[in-house]
Design a protein around this motif. Structure first.
Motif, PDB file in Angstrom:
ATOM      1  N   ARG A 135     -39.230  30.744 -24.355  1.00 47.91           N
ATOM      2  CA  ARG A 135     -37.890  31.262 -24.070  1.00 47.91           C
ATOM      3  C   ARG A 135     -37.070  31.341 -25.353  1.00 47.91           C
ATOM      4  N   SER A 136     -36.037  32.172 -25.315  1.00 50.08           N
ATOM      5  CA  SER A 136     -35.216  32.363 -26.497  1.00 50.08           C
ATOM      6  C   SER A 136     -34.460  31.084 -26.825  1.00 50.08           C
ATOM      7  N   ARG A 137     -34.279  30.821 -28.084  1.00 52.18           N
ATOM      8  CA  ARG A 137     -33.611  29.607 -28.537  1.00 52.18           C
ATOM      9  C   ARG A 137     -32.115  29.859 -28.613  1.00 52.18           C
ATOM     10  N   MET A 138     -31.451  29.805 -27.461  1.00 53.09           N
ATOM     11  CA  MET A 138     -30.013  30.038 -27.418  1.00 53.09           C
ATOM     12  C   MET A 138     -29.476  29.477 -26.115  1.00 53.09           C
ATOM     13  N   VAL A 139     -28.153  29.406 -26.034  1.00 59.68           N
ATOM     14  CA  VAL A 139     -27.473  29.031 -24.800  1.00 59.68           C
ATOM     15  C   VAL A 139     -26.406  30.089 -24.536  1.00 59.68           C
ATOM     16  N   LEU A 140     -26.414  30.630 -23.331  1.00 61.64           N
ATOM     17  CA  LEU A 140     -25.445  31.658 -22.959  1.00 61.64           C
ATOM     18  C   LEU A 140     -24.265  31.046 -22.228  1.00 61.64           C
ATOM     19  N   GLY A 141     -23.149  31.773 -22.252  1.00 62.87           N
ATOM     20  CA  GLY A 141     -22.014  31.409 -21.424  1.00 62.87           C
ATOM     21  C   GLY A 141     -22.309  31.729 -19.970  1.00 62.87           C
ATOM     22  N   THR A 142     -21.627  31.039 -19.079  1.00 64.32           N
ATOM     23  CA  THR A 142     -21.876  31.238 -17.653  1.00 64.32           C
ATOM     24  C   THR A 142     -21.323  32.563 -17.155  1.00 64.32           C
ATOM     25  N   VAL A 143     -20.170  32.971 -17.666  1.00 62.83           N
ATOM     26  CA  VAL A 143     -19.473  34.154 -17.169  1.00 62.83           C
ATOM     27  C   VAL A 143     -19.565  35.277 -18.190  1.00 62.83           C
ATOM     28  N   GLY A 144     -19.868  36.487 -17.705  1.00 61.76           N
ATOM     29  CA  GLY A 144     -19.866  37.664 -18.565  1.00 61.76           C
ATOM     30  C   GLY A 144     -18.548  38.415 -18.465  1.00 61.76           C
ATOM     31  N   TYR A 145     -18.262  39.246 -19.469  1.00 64.24           N
ATOM     32  CA  TYR A 145     -16.991  39.977 -19.540  1.00 64.24           C
ATOM     33  C   TYR A 145     -17.256  41.472 -19.455  1.00 64.24           C
ATOM     34  N   TRP A 146     -16.480  42.147 -18.584  1.00 60.27           N
ATOM     35  CA  TRP A 146     -16.578  43.597 -18.426  1.00 60.27           C
ATOM     36  C   TRP A 146     -15.443  44.323 -19.136  1.00 60.27           C
ATOM     37  N   ASN A 147     -14.263  43.710 -19.201  1.00 63.69           N
ATOM     38  CA  ASN A 147     -13.101  44.363 -19.811  1.00 63.69           C
ATOM     39  C   ASN A 147     -12.087  43.294 -20.189  1.00 63.69           C
ATOM     40  N   GLY A 148     -10.967  43.763 -20.777  1.00 60.72           N
ATOM     41  CA  GLY A 148      -9.901  42.840 -21.152  1.00 60.72           C
ATOM     42  C   GLY A 148     -10.063  42.277 -22.550  1.00 60.72           C
ATOM     43  N   VAL A 149      -9.243  41.240 -22.842  1.00 60.74           N
ATOM     44  CA  VAL A 149      -9.261  40.541 -24.133  1.00 60.74           C
ATOM     45  C   VAL A 149      -9.614  39.074 -23.862  1.00 60.74           C
ATOM     46  N   HIS A 150     -10.572  38.559 -24.612  1.00 59.06           N
ATOM     47  CA  HIS A 150     -11.045  37.191 -24.386  1.00 59.06           C
ATOM     48  C   HIS A 150     -11.195  36.498 -25.754  1.00 59.06           C
ATOM     49  N   THR A 151     -10.736  35.252 -25.818  1.00 57.38           N
ATOM     50  CA  THR A 151     -10.765  34.494 -27.070  1.00 57.38           C
ATOM     51  C   THR A 151     -11.288  33.094 -26.800  1.00 57.38           C
TER      52      THR A 151
END
Length: 505
Positions: free
Chosen positions: A321-337
């Protein structure tokens, strides 16, 4: 085939069943001809259309012939094991590889003359062998399932392990909340008891002072009552005034009684506001189900560390498997920081990527594989973009801010702009534009052993909506009306002065 036709009824095309003969010489099944003649007014033969005034008579010879033929067919079929050609009646001994069907020798000479054939038993042996070979993986999986060695069993055990660990974390987190609430409860009760003690001591002091004052006056009046008559009468008015004196009534106020609103007013809200310190809000929640076993994700799902996995720890993930950790929620639009604390780690990668279902399990970090971000390798920093641009840095940021903004390109298509900052100094680092407008997930990759990457909690500002009064709600309209009134008043004053000037002139 010709004999079968001769022994078949012209109406139902099946072997004769109780055949009968008409006067014209044609034979039919009794039931077939009865049904047919009942529909015909002139009682004509279905084959030659000749009138048949006489009722049909049994055709015993034809009946015996049909029964003998059927017995012979059954005997031949039983002796050949049911492997006879339906067309030629011969035993099937060949297999046509071109059409994929069993045939007899006559079929080979006629319909399958140029087709590739092989002996029937050889074809059966080959296909049974192929089936057994294809069945081996299923048998192996069945054995694994039955003996607890399949991947399903590993996943089932890992689910149990996850449940136990998650339950332990939930209990620990709630224990922290319970401890905080218990401590807050005790501190508020202590403050209440301190106020009770303070105001109780004030009341006791007031009571003691009143007792001393009144007891002195009572003794003084009693002593003066015992004076001689002349002296008593002479001092009577003053004695009477001192006898009538009493203490003033105690004023009931917040200073006198327990300040209940101070202890109970908005108590739950105030406690909730204090809980921000032990209940932080993380803008990105890491998903441990996307990580490798040698990545350790914290119980609050806010940090990840590269470490060695214990041999006895359950593992449901393949090593590729890829050596990474993803965030739980994905983003479709808007501004995220979100801010990521990298500390003094010298090797890491972070940014955004396509969802797990959109990218291969093993891949390099490139935009072609759905990755955009910032990478550090020792003293070198590079953008994960199509040019793999090198980034010039002044110092090494310990806190990296990722800002994701959704916009539109010239064709009106959605696209992302990804920017990176040094969050401590708020200095701009680099940006990646024209990122396709798909659902993007944050990702982090710690590469230094025992060096963690941590999502920094976001600052939460609690606000209270206040109900505005009439003046506050209509201040703008009131000011406009006042301005209009002043303008009209000034116009009227100017007009009056103008009229006076004209009259005097």
């Amino acid at each position: 085939m010709a004999l079968d036709d001769e022994l078949s009824c012209p109406v139902c095309t099946e072997f004769f069943n109780d055949p009968v003969l008409l006067s014209c010489g044609h034979s039919f099944c009794r039931q077939c001809i009865n049904d047919n003649l009942s529909l015909s007014i002139f009682r004509k033969c279905p084959v030659c259309q000749q009138a048949s005034p006489q009722p049909p008579v049994p055709n015993l010879s034809l009946r015996d012939t049909c029964e003998a033929y059927l017995r012979e067919q059954n005997t031949r079929r039983e002796s050949s094991g049911g492997q006879e050609c339906e067309i030629h009646g011969e035993v099937i001994k060949l297999f046509c590889q071109t059409d994929g069907k069993a045939i007899c020798a006559k079929c080979k000479r006629h319909e399958h003359e140029r087709h590739k054939t092989q002996p029937l038993q050889q074809a059966i042996r080959q296909r049974k062998g192929n089936l057994k070979a294809d069945l081996r993986p299923a048998e192996k999986t069945l054995w694994s399932l039955q003996n607890g060695a399949a991947q399903h069993n590993k996943i089932s055990k890992f689910i149990q392990y996850q449940s136990q660990m998650t339950e332990r974390s939930i209990r620990m987190e709630f224990q922290k909340i319970h401890q905080f609430l218990k401590k807050e409860e005790e501190s508020r009760i202590v403050a209440l008891h301190e106020e009770e003690k303070e105001k109780g001591e004030k009341m006791e002091k007031s009571i003691r002072e009143g007792i001393l004052s009144l007891s002195g006056r009572v003794r003084e009046v009693e002593e003066q009552i015992e004076d001689d008559d002349i002296t008593f009468l002479k001092n009577y008015p003053r004695i009477l005034n001192r006898a009538k004196y009493t203490l003033p009534d105690v004023e009931l106020s917040s200073q006198t009684l327990i300040d209940v609103p101070k202890h109970l007013g908005n108590m739950k809200y105030q406690v909730w506001e204090k809980m921000k310190d032990i209940c932080p809000f993380y803008p990105v929640i890491l998903n441990p189900n996307t990580s490798l076993p040698d990545f350790s994700v914290s119980d609050d799902l806010a940090s990840v560390t590269s470490c060695s996995r214990r041999p006895d720890e359950p593992n449901a993930f393949p090593q590729h498997r890829s050596r990474m950790v993803l965030g739980t929620v994905g983003y479709w639009n808007g501004v995220h920081t979100w801010d990521i604390e990298v500390g003094n780690s010298r090797h890491w990668s972070l940014g955004v990527c396509l969802g797990r279902s959109r990218i291969p399990i093993t891949q390099s970090l490139t935009p072609a594989n759905g990755f955009w971000g910032l990478r550090r390798d020792g003293d070198s920093y590079r953008l994960i973009d199509f040019r793999m641009s090198k980034v010039k840095m002044r110092g090494n940021p310990e806190l990296v801010r990722v800002k994701l903004e959704c916009g539109r390109d010239r064709r009106g298509m959605g696209q992302w702009l990804v920017r990176f900052f040094d969050a401590r100094s708020d200095k701009f680092i680099a940006y990646i534009d024209e990122v396709p407008g798909s659902e993007l997930f944050p990702f982090v990759i710690p590469k230094d052993q025992s060096a963690s990457l941590r999502i920094v909690p976001a600052d939460i500002i609690l606000t209270v909506d206040k109900k505005l009064g009439f003046f506050d709600r209509h201040i703008t309209v009131i000011l406009i009306c006042l301005c209009v009134f002043m303008i009209i008043f000034m116009i009227l004053v100017w007009a009056i002065q103008r009229c006076k000037t004209c009259t005097s002139g």
